[in-house]
Design a protein around this motif. Sequence first.
Motif, PDB file in Angstrom:
ATOM      1  N   MET A 259      14.852  -0.888 -29.715  1.00 61.85           N
ATOM      2  CA  MET A 259      15.177  -1.650 -30.491  1.00 61.85           C
ATOM      3  C   MET A 259      14.602  -2.960 -30.747  1.00 61.85           C
ATOM      4  O   MET A 259      15.257  -3.878 -30.733  1.00 61.85           O
ATOM      5  N   LEU A 260      13.283  -2.730 -29.833  1.00 65.81           N
ATOM      6  CA  LEU A 260      12.386  -4.192 -29.941  1.00 65.81           C
ATOM      7  C   LEU A 260      12.282  -4.999 -31.132  1.00 65.81           C
ATOM      8  O   LEU A 260      12.221  -6.350 -31.760  1.00 65.81           O
ATOM      9  N   LEU A 261      11.706  -4.086 -32.513  1.00 67.30           N
ATOM     10  CA  LEU A 261      11.289  -4.663 -33.388  1.00 67.30           C
ATOM     11  C   LEU A 261      12.595  -4.633 -34.952  1.00 67.30           C
ATOM     12  O   LEU A 261      12.190  -5.663 -35.634  1.00 67.30           O
ATOM     13  N   ILE A 262      13.608  -3.964 -34.128  1.00 63.30           N
ATOM     14  CA  ILE A 262      14.473  -4.074 -35.971  1.00 63.30           C
ATOM     15  C   ILE A 262      14.548  -5.945 -35.990  1.00 63.30           C
ATOM     16  O   ILE A 262      15.319  -5.817 -37.589  1.00 63.30           O
ATOM     17  N   PRO A 263      14.780  -6.954 -35.058  1.00 66.86           N
ATOM     18  CA  PRO A 263      15.497  -7.781 -35.385  1.00 66.86           C
ATOM     19  C   PRO A 263      15.088  -8.284 -36.447  1.00 66.86           C
ATOM     20  O   PRO A 263      15.611  -9.020 -36.769  1.00 66.86           O
ATOM     21  N   PHE A 264      13.766  -8.353 -35.979  1.00 61.77           N
ATOM     22  CA  PHE A 264      12.891  -8.919 -37.296  1.00 61.77           C
ATOM     23  C   PHE A 264      12.820  -8.701 -38.960  1.00 61.77           C
ATOM     24  O   PHE A 264      12.421  -9.595 -39.157  1.00 61.77           O
TER      25      PHE A 264
END
Length: 351
Positions: A259-264
Motif C-alpha cells: 500500500m505504498l502507491l495507493i495514496p497517490f
Amino acid sequence: MWQVINSRKTKRTFQVLFNLILWGMWVGLPLLSPVHQTHEVSHPHPHDNPEFSEHIWVELITVMPLFYVITLLLIPFVFKKKGIWFFFASLILTNVAFFLVQMLFHHLFLEFEHEHGTAPEILGAFPLIMVSAIASAYGLLLEFLEQDANKEEQKNEQLKSELAFLRSQISPHFIFNILNSIVYLIRTKASEKAEDVTMRLSSLMRYMLYDSDQTMVPLTNEFAYLENYIDLQKMRFDGNVDFKFQVNGDGAGHLIEPMLLIPFVENAVKHGVGLVDKPFIYVTLETTDHGLHFQVKNKKGKEEQVFKDPSSGIGLKNVKRRLELLYPKKHELVIEEDDVNFSVDLHLTLK
C-alpha cells in the motif's frame, strides 16, 4: 537492526582478537629480547630460565588481573557511574594495590636475583603502568562501541514504531475513501453492478487487512490492488472521469512495501474529480531490472472551488515519510502542480 547485530558481532570478534594478540605478544616478546638471548646457552628451554619463569608468574599474578579489573570493573562501574575523576583515582589506587602484591610476591616466592642494579620491585611498576594505559584505552573503546550500538538500536526502534504508526493510519484512511465510493454506487444505478463491486471490494479489503501486515509483498500484488481500486472508481464515476491505467512490465521478482502507491492514486481521485472540467486521472507503472517508475497525473479544479477536507493531505504526508524511512537514498519523488494539473513522479529502487 541488522547493523546493530553486525556491530556487536564485530565488537566480540575485536575483543577476542585483541586479547589473543595482546597476551601473545606480552608473554612471548621477552623470549626475543637481547637479555633473554644471552641466557640461551645456559638455559636452552624457556621454562629452565628463572628470569622467564619470573616473568610468567608476574603476568599471571598482577598484570593480567589488573587488565581485567580495569576493563571489567573500573570502566563499567566507576567511569560510567562516577565520572572520569573517580576513575583516575581508582586507577591509581588499583595500581598501588597490585604493585604491593607484586612486591610481596617477589619477596616471598621468587628466588631469582636480578643482575641489574635496579630493584625488581621498581622495574615491576613499569609493566603495571603500561598495561593500565592499554586497558584504559581498550575499555573506553569498547564502551564507545557499546554506546554507539545502543544509540543505533534505539534509533531503529523509534523508526520501527513510527513506521508502524504510519502503516496503521493507512487502513482507516482507505476505508473512509472507499466507503464514500460505495455510498455513491448504492445511491445511483449500481444495482446491476452490485456483484462486481462486491467482489472487487472484497479483494481490496483482503489485501488491506492481510497483505498490508507483511513487511514486503510482491510488486504484482500491488499492481492488482491498484487495478481493482481504479476499476471500482470507474464504476463509481460511470465514464464521467477519464481513467487510464497502464502497466509496462510484469513486476515479477520485485518486492515492495504494501500500500505504498495507493495514496497517490487516492489523492488524485479525491482532488481530481468533482468541480473539475473534463477530469482525467492517468496512472502509469513501468518496471525495470532495478526498480519501478510510477506516475500519476490528474486535472484539478480551481483552488476556491475545492472543498478542504480536514484530513486533506494526510495520505501524501504519510507516504512521503514512509519513503524516507523505508527507501533512504533509494527513491526520487517529484510532485509538481500548476493552475491546471497535479502530477507525481516516483522512481524507486526495489529489492
